[in-house]
Design a protein around this motif. Structure first.
Motif, mmCIF file in Angstrom:
data_model
loop_
_atom_site.group_PDB
_atom_site.id
_atom_site.type_symbol
_atom_site.label_atom_id
_atom_site.label_comp_id
_atom_site.label_asym_id
_atom_site.label_seq_id
_atom_site.Cartn_x
_atom_site.Cartn_y
_atom_site.Cartn_z
ATOM 1 N N PRO A 161 0.845 -1.352 0.060
ATOM 2 C CA PRO A 161 0.020 0.006 0.094
ATOM 3 C C PRO A 161 0.867 1.272 0.137
ATOM 4 O O PRO A 161 0.587 2.265 -0.544
ATOM 5 C CB PRO A 161 -0.887 -0.043 1.109
ATOM 6 C CG PRO A 161 -0.863 -1.343 1.674
ATOM 7 C CD PRO A 161 0.564 -2.213 1.055
ATOM 8 N N LYS A 162 2.125 1.264 0.743
ATOM 9 C CA LYS A 162 3.014 2.153 0.650
ATOM 10 C C LYS A 162 4.448 1.614 0.515
ATOM 11 O O LYS A 162 5.147 1.224 1.499
ATOM 12 C CB LYS A 162 3.011 3.019 1.966
ATOM 13 C CG LYS A 162 1.821 4.065 2.141
ATOM 14 C CD LYS A 162 1.916 5.083 3.178
ATOM 15 C CE LYS A 162 0.896 6.400 2.947
ATOM 16 N NZ LYS A 162 1.084 7.387 4.248
ATOM 17 N N GLU A 208 -8.569 -3.490 1.479
ATOM 18 C CA GLU A 208 -8.280 -2.492 0.631
ATOM 19 C C GLU A 208 -8.941 -1.090 0.633
ATOM 20 O O GLU A 208 -8.554 -0.184 1.028
ATOM 21 C CB GLU A 208 -8.550 -2.882 -0.779
ATOM 22 C CG GLU A 208 -7.591 -3.712 -1.528
ATOM 23 C CD GLU A 208 -6.291 -3.543 -1.781
ATOM 24 O OE1 GLU A 208 -5.921 -2.047 -1.934
ATOM 25 O OE2 GLU A 208 -5.347 -4.290 -2.051
ATOM 26 N N PHE A 264 -5.961 -0.500 4.174
ATOM 27 C CA PHE A 264 -5.263 0.137 3.600
ATOM 28 C C PHE A 264 -5.332 1.621 3.212
ATOM 29 O O PHE A 264 -4.787 2.395 3.000
ATOM 30 C CB PHE A 264 -5.009 -0.634 2.155
ATOM 31 C CG PHE A 264 -4.301 -1.978 2.177
ATOM 32 C CD1 PHE A 264 -3.641 -2.297 3.485
ATOM 33 C CD2 PHE A 264 -4.275 -2.617 1.217
ATOM 34 C CE1 PHE A 264 -2.939 -3.595 3.457
ATOM 35 C CE2 PHE A 264 -3.625 -3.873 1.275
ATOM 36 C CZ PHE A 264 -2.843 -4.361 2.317
ATOM 37 N N HIS A 309 -3.193 4.792 3.735
ATOM 38 C CA HIS A 309 -2.866 5.798 2.727
ATOM 39 C C HIS A 309 -3.181 7.111 3.109
ATOM 40 O O HIS A 309 -2.436 8.269 2.794
ATOM 41 C CB HIS A 309 -3.840 5.408 1.444
ATOM 42 C CG HIS A 309 -3.361 4.536 0.503
ATOM 43 N ND1 HIS A 309 -2.086 4.281 -0.017
ATOM 44 C CD2 HIS A 309 -3.767 3.140 0.246
ATOM 45 C CE1 HIS A 309 -2.124 3.422 -0.850
ATOM 46 N NE2 HIS A 309 -3.006 2.608 -0.570
#
Length: 208
Positions: A93-94, A126, A130, A134
């Motif tokens: 995700p990162k 997600e 996540f 984000h």
């Protein structure tokens, strides 16, 4: 670029023996042809963590040859057996610029997911876990893995950050994240294997 596999090794040691253990580990694992890892000091318990990126399981062979000698030298310093597991990279995700987070701190976040709903869990996280990752500027790197060879099966997140740990932890103590936790259990995750652990990276003379 993140490696396909990650070897996670943790050494529980006597409280006054962390520095000595770090020295022993560094001397034993250094050598031509051996995958090189990064060392971390546990912030919540006297442990030494080593994260070693590898491309294939065959790359573990040079390390296996030295594990016996390493254990023999570390044994007087250990309060429990060495814990090792091989993880398979799933996503980022990162992402990290290199194979591991280049941050002062990392946190390991582990859950065991119920197999019948594993695919559903991947889609769910997600828009929940996540999405929070984000949004947070405090989380610099967030890598997702799944156990490949392990006595602790499940999902492992490696989260990298450089701010003070108490500031970082606020991300996971928000009301929104509390709601995510309520959604996750017991729908997706079991009670087994649920933990989070904080570590500080050792650099220069301290670690790799």
């Amino acid at each position: 670029m993140t490696s396909p596999l990650l070897l996670v090794s943790e050494f529980p040691v006597e409280p006054n023996a962390v520095d000595k253990a770090v020295t022993v580990i560094r001397e034993q694992v250094s050598g031509d042809g051996r995958p090189q890892g990064s060392l971390y000091r546990g912030l919540e318990a006297p442990t030494v963590l080593e994260l070693t990126p590898v491309d294939t399981l065959a790359q573990l062979d040079p390390l296996l040859e030295g594990w016996g000698a390493l254990f023999a030298e570390l044994a007087p310093l250990l309060t429990g057996d060495v814990r090792r597991q091989a993880l398979r990279f799933v996503g980022a995700p990162k992402p990290a610029a290199e194979q591991l987070p280049d941050t002062r701190y990392v946190q390991l976040r582990h859950v065991e997911v119920r197999p019948p709903v594993y695919e559903e869990y991947l889609a769910w996280r997600e828009g929940t876990i996540f999405a929070e990752v984000h949004k947070s500027p405090k989380i610099e790197t967030f890598l997702a893995y799944h156990s490949l060879v392990s006595t602790e099966p499940g999902v492992m997140f490696v989260s990298g950050f450089s701010c003070p740990p108490e500031e970082y932890l606020q991300v996971f103590t928000s009301e929104r994240y509390a709601e995510i936790g309520r959604q996750a259990h017991p729908r997706f995750v079991t009670d087994e294997g649920l933990y989070t652990r904080l570590y500080e990276r050792l650099t220069g003379a301290e670690g790799a």
